[in-house]
Design an enzyme around this catalytic site. Sequence first.
Site, PDB file in Angstrom:
ATOM      1  N   ARG A 212      11.212  -3.970 -15.134  1.00 33.04           N
ATOM      2  CA  ARG A 212      12.421  -3.818 -14.314  1.00 33.04           C
ATOM      3  C   ARG A 212      13.682  -3.922 -15.174  1.00 33.04           C
ATOM      4  NH1 ARG A 212       8.580  -5.953 -10.861  1.00 33.04           N
ATOM      5  NH2 ARG A 212       8.078  -4.371  -9.272  1.00 33.04           N
TER       6      ARG A 212
ATOM      7  N   ASP B 162      -2.071  -4.104  -7.490  1.00 29.19           N
ATOM      8  CA  ASP B 162      -1.392  -4.699  -6.342  1.00 29.19           C
ATOM      9  C   ASP B 162      -0.534  -3.685  -5.607  1.00 29.19           C
ATOM     10  OD1 ASP B 162       0.223  -4.725  -8.727  1.00 29.19           O
ATOM     11  OD2 ASP B 162       1.749  -5.778  -7.553  1.00 29.19           O
ATOM     12  N   GLU B 163      -0.287  -3.972  -4.348  1.00 32.80           N
ATOM     13  CA  GLU B 163       0.707  -3.273  -3.525  1.00 32.80           C
ATOM     14  C   GLU B 163       0.552  -1.754  -3.572  1.00 32.80           C
ATOM     15  OE1 GLU B 163       4.306  -6.555  -3.648  1.00 32.80           O
ATOM     16  OE2 GLU B 163       4.278  -5.019  -5.194  1.00 32.80           O
TER      17      GLU B 163
ATOM     18  N   TRP C  52      -2.300 -14.125  -6.455  1.00 33.07           N
ATOM     19  CA  TRP C  52      -0.853 -14.274  -6.270  1.00 33.07           C
ATOM     20  C   TRP C  52      -0.462 -14.457  -4.814  1.00 33.07           C
ATOM     21  CZ3 TRP C  52       2.695 -10.966  -3.767  1.00 33.07           C
ATOM     22  CH2 TRP C  52       2.181  -9.743  -3.320  1.00 33.07           C
TER      23      TRP C  52
ATOM     24  N   TYR D   5       6.224 -18.446  -8.645  1.00 31.09           N
ATOM     25  CA  TYR D   5       7.021 -17.241  -8.832  1.00 31.09           C
ATOM     26  C   TYR D   5       8.428 -17.673  -9.229  1.00 31.09           C
ATOM     27  CZ  TYR D   5       3.924 -13.421  -7.576  1.00 31.09           C
ATOM     28  OH  TYR D   5       2.923 -12.473  -7.600  1.00 31.09           O
ATOM     29  N   PHE D   6       8.730 -17.494 -10.505  1.00 33.15           N
ATOM     30  CA  PHE D   6       9.988 -18.020 -11.018  1.00 33.15           C
ATOM     31  C   PHE D   6      11.177 -17.093 -10.772  1.00 33.15           C
ATOM     32  CE2 PHE D   6       8.138 -21.156 -14.383  1.00 33.15           C
ATOM     33  CZ  PHE D   6       7.589 -21.896 -13.356  1.00 33.15           C
ATOM     34  N   ASP D   7      11.000 -16.045  -9.928  1.00 32.05           N
ATOM     35  CA  ASP D   7      12.173 -15.353  -9.408  1.00 32.05           C
ATOM     36  C   ASP D   7      12.739 -16.112  -8.216  1.00 32.05           C
ATOM     37  OD1 ASP D   7       9.958 -14.714  -7.851  1.00 32.05           O
ATOM     38  OD2 ASP D   7      10.651 -12.690  -7.395  1.00 32.05           O
TER      39      ASP D   7
ATOM     40  N   TRP E 267       9.347 -12.382 -12.394  1.00 33.21           N
ATOM     41  CA  TRP E 267       9.714 -11.024 -11.992  1.00 33.21           C
ATOM     42  C   TRP E 267      11.226 -10.898 -12.109  1.00 33.21           C
ATOM     43  CZ3 TRP E 267       5.661  -8.032 -11.709  1.00 33.21           C
ATOM     44  CH2 TRP E 267       4.420  -8.565 -11.331  1.00 33.21           C
TER      45      TRP E 267
ATOM     46  N   GLU F  10      13.526  -8.318 -11.176  1.00 27.86           N
ATOM     47  CA  GLU F  10      14.394  -7.404 -10.433  1.00 27.86           C
ATOM     48  C   GLU F  10      15.817  -7.952 -10.344  1.00 27.86           C
ATOM     49  OE1 GLU F  10      10.364  -6.738  -8.287  1.00 27.86           O
ATOM     50  OE2 GLU F  10      11.371  -8.310  -9.411  1.00 27.86           O
TER      51      GLU F  10
END
Length: 705
Positions: free
Chosen positions: A176, A342-343, A409, A434-436, A483, A485
Amino acid sequence: MTVANPTVMGVLAALVLAACGDKAPQPSSPAVAEKISIVPAPRKVEAGAGVFVLGGDTRLEFGDGVDRARLGGYLTDLLQKTYGIGLGANGNAPNSSVIRFELTASESAAGPEGYSLLSSPSRIVISAGDSRGLFYGAVTLWQLLSKQKDGFIVPAVTIEDSPRFGWRGLMLDSARHYQPPEFIRKFIDVMALHKLNVLHWHLTDDQAWRLEIKKYPRLTEVGAWRVPAGPAAAADIDPATGKPRLYGGFYSQEEVRELVAYAKSRNITIVPEIDMPGHASAAIAAYPKLAVIDRPSADVPADWGVYPNLFNVEESTFQFLEDVLAEVVTLFPGQYIHVGGDEAVKDQWQASRRVQARMRELGAKDEHEMQSLFIRRMEKFLTGQGRRMIGWDEILEGGLAPNATVMSWRGIDGAVAAAAAGHDTVLSPQPTLYFDRRPFETPSSPGRVEISTLENVYAFDPAPAAISEEQRKHILGVQANIWVEHIRTPDRVEFMAFPRAAALAEVGWSPAKDWVGFSERMPAQLERYKLLDVRFAEAPLPRPVDPLRRISHEMALCTDKIALSLEDDAPITGTRAVFKVDIMNPCWLFKGADLSKVNALVASVGQVPFNFQIGAAVKEIPLHKPATPAGELEVRLDDCNGERIAVLPLAPAVGNFAVTTLPAANITPREGRHDLCLTFTRKSIDPVWVIDSIELKTTSVAGTE
């Protein structure tokens, strides 16, 4: 670099102690706890008498088989960089103090990463059965060091240490936002000093393909570059091309080899992730024949979220991916290759006659089974290359490939299912790891509004009761994911990673939890970050809320559907504002406003692009009909259906991509305290109008309504 406030550091331990309550475990040896602040905590520590003084007279010794160039060079450079200590600067006199590294005859029960450290006033001996253990012994020695009046000292101590889990990882998303190789090296250095040993490197996604593949050069020529979302980026014209400036970058194979070798020298294995069958938009932009649909976009997209674009299931596409993986395995010699999985939204597969025909040819009864066949094909190829495949827990759907490892996850359910089926697993669940997610409430840190604190991370159980004792042999370890973003810059990566990575390291390494002891060791750990020039998350001192002025982070959101701490898209260079907003419902509550003397309201607002792929959920976003073409900010009394007491036209802000202070609106004073609901009228979901700040005035503004 963040410079820690001494007052904050001094009260940190007290704050976390208070959070523990009466049930917090106590340090087993208070005398030792006063002398050392090792993170992660060793398995066994016994205090001795006296101290070892380290300085120019200290010399290094190495037993047979020890790689003196690697180990000695690492320790010497680390001591010089952080403390300015030059070992052996005064020669090798017979009475010099000694630091000795030696390999034992076998690894012993401690395993390849275990070590022992024996420190006395004249000598420090670090021994292990493997070079990895010696390296971690050197890291512990560095952490034992402190500066006293007489110089740098190491307390006399005996340490026996080995890790609880073999996989102790961080995932860094470089798809990203691209981080330069020098930052990756620094990140590896800091990971090593936490005894973390896996860097899961997320290299491909919808928004970019970052890894050079020689056979398919357009993957980086096209796929590594995009125009960021929003009008500010669209107006940033590159004079060389006359088009909006492209944003991105990629890692050449030479750079990757250097980084892999560098990581290996720090006991870290890099596990690359090449996403499939979803998160494929950048690859498809480079090579349209990989797409399911006939006319895919030729541009790499800039939206966040989950795109419907999947790779097709033609034999030529399978061959393309095998060609890619064939180059990947030559660059990354570690055991594991991550394939994502994923996804993968199946809408395109469902709608495609050709995919449906291929599913019948391949014997897949539905799209989930088609994904399973897809992943099994890649797993067979990787097995043939002598590697193991790992993927996110969606690879369980439709049947798991025989030798696949599952990274769980979506909570721990994937790990439970994998272990029950006899498959290895790594626990990496959101939201805790999740460190976002932000480490605490802070108005300056973009990310998810949801918070995962240092204590939340430390409390995570990597061997949950839902996995039986027998099945726990399949738990490889634990990993946190960064992540990016909403983490655009390297210094923000550090802010979001540290010190929570220290909590993760202790969860993965140490045999027992001791939140009290960990919290008492944190001030020393923060001092180490300063020595290393690492930015870290430091909770700001509490400040009183201004009763008449509040920023968006000091107001409540009306809903909490997709709540973000969202950075502005402008200016292109320099500091950007950060707004708290639920993109599904941009609506704020200014609670408890005393309106008895207030007769005007001033609003500062921003506009950010709606660059979010959220599928059908986009239809749920409310649109309030505007009275003017540009729209308005409406202020209502007590609740969002209450009396409208002010309307501020947005026309002055339309042409400004950054924050705009709107002309003030007069309001009628009212007795008592009231909540104010703030919403925007607009014709479409793009842009998202956001509140930067609201200020209530006690002096009317002439000429406003």
